[in-house]
Scaffold this motif. Structure first.
Motif, PDB file in Angstrom:
ATOM      1  N   GLN A   7       0.933  -1.231  -0.116  1.00  0.00           N
ATOM      2  CA  GLN A   7      -0.196  -0.037   0.130  1.00  0.00           C
ATOM      3  C   GLN A   7       0.838   1.096   0.031  1.00  0.00           C
ATOM      4  N   SER A   8       0.418   2.512  -0.733  1.00  0.00           N
ATOM      5  CA  SER A   8       1.362   3.384  -0.726  1.00  0.00           C
ATOM      6  C   SER A   8       1.366   4.213   0.492  1.00  0.00           C
ATOM      7  N   PHE A   9       2.172   4.921   0.760  1.00  0.00           N
ATOM      8  CA  PHE A   9       2.482   5.891   2.069  1.00  0.00           C
ATOM      9  C   PHE A   9       1.267   6.747   2.063  1.00  0.00           C
ATOM     10  N   THR A  10       1.029   7.296   0.918  1.00  0.00           N
ATOM     11  CA  THR A  10      -0.233   8.283   0.831  1.00  0.00           C
ATOM     12  C   THR A  10      -1.535   7.789   1.431  1.00  0.00           C
ATOM     13  N   HIS A  34      -6.613  -3.808   3.960  1.00  0.00           N
ATOM     14  CA  HIS A  34      -5.555  -3.357   3.362  1.00  0.00           C
ATOM     15  C   HIS A  34      -4.359  -3.248   4.173  1.00  0.00           C
ATOM     16  N   GLY A  35      -4.626  -3.192   5.541  1.00  0.00           N
ATOM     17  CA  GLY A  35      -3.488  -3.101   6.353  1.00  0.00           C
ATOM     18  C   GLY A  35      -2.896  -4.489   6.514  1.00  0.00           C
ATOM     19  N   LYS A  36      -3.842  -5.647   6.667  1.00  0.00           N
ATOM     20  CA  LYS A  36      -3.434  -6.847   6.945  1.00  0.00           C
ATOM     21  C   LYS A  36      -2.736  -7.423   5.690  1.00  0.00           C
ATOM     22  N   THR A  53      11.543   4.112   0.185  1.00  0.00           N
ATOM     23  CA  THR A  53      10.094   4.788   0.544  1.00  0.00           C
ATOM     24  C   THR A  53       9.314   3.860   1.432  1.00  0.00           C
ATOM     25  N   GLN A  54       9.395   2.405   1.069  1.00  0.00           N
ATOM     26  CA  GLN A  54       8.777   1.488   1.615  1.00  0.00           C
ATOM     27  C   GLN A  54       9.360   1.242   3.001  1.00  0.00           C
ATOM     28  N   LYS A  55      10.442   1.333   3.267  1.00  0.00           N
ATOM     29  CA  LYS A  55      11.216   1.186   4.518  1.00  0.00           C
ATOM     30  C   LYS A  55      10.620   2.239   5.607  1.00  0.00           C
ATOM     31  N   ALA A  56      10.809   3.596   4.932  1.00  0.00           N
ATOM     32  CA  ALA A  56      10.337   4.592   5.832  1.00  0.00           C
ATOM     33  C   ALA A  56       8.921   4.493   5.981  1.00  0.00           C
ATOM     34  N   SER A  57       8.083   4.340   5.153  1.00  0.00           N
ATOM     35  CA  SER A  57       6.748   4.080   5.217  1.00  0.00           C
ATOM     36  C   SER A  57       6.370   2.999   6.410  1.00  0.00           C
ATOM     37  N   ASP A  58       7.105   2.041   6.333  1.00  0.00           N
ATOM     38  CA  ASP A  58       6.826   0.821   7.380  1.00  0.00           C
ATOM     39  C   ASP A  58       7.186   1.467   8.849  1.00  0.00           C
ATOM     40  N   THR A  59       8.396   2.204   8.827  1.00  0.00           N
ATOM     41  CA  THR A  59       8.784   2.968  10.133  1.00  0.00           C
ATOM     42  C   THR A  59       7.827   3.739  10.753  1.00  0.00           C
ATOM     43  N   VAL A  60       7.271   4.773   9.754  1.00  0.00           N
ATOM     44  CA  VAL A  60       6.160   5.484  10.334  1.00  0.00           C
ATOM     45  C   VAL A  60       5.014   4.874  10.629  1.00  0.00           C
TER      46      VAL A  60
END
Length: 87
Positions: A7-10, A34-36, A53-60
């Motif tokens: 899923q995109s960060f936005t 979608h979260g699961k 981007t995905q690593k940063a998104s996972d962290t946030v």
């Protein structure tokens, strides 16, 4: 840009900033689904193959491989601080 099956960060942010009290049942179910799916895709993908981007998104957002220790995302902590957490 998102990795395949993620899923995109936005999209993640959009889903998390709308108060739960304003969401329809369909939105709640969609967010959960979608979260699961995103978490499962993140679990299957090796950390070294994730985009920056995905690593940063996972962290946030507290996704798989994130820097959080107690499964609370930074967004969840911010919502708690603002009194917007789920009840």
């Amino acid at each position: 840009m998102t990795d395949h099956g993620r899923q995109s960060f936005t999209d993640k942010v959009s889903a998390s900033v709308k108060p739960d009290s304003q969401k329809t049942t369909g939105e709640h179910m969609g967010d959960k689904f979608h979260g699961k799916m995103d978490n499962a895709a993140g679990s299957l993908q090796p950390q070294g193959e994730k985009s920056y981007t995905q690593k940063a998104s996972d962290t946030v957002t507290g996704g798989h491989g994130g820097a959080t220790n107690n499964n609370s995302s930074l967004l969840d902590k911010a919502k708690h601080a603002l009194g917007m957490e789920k009840h």
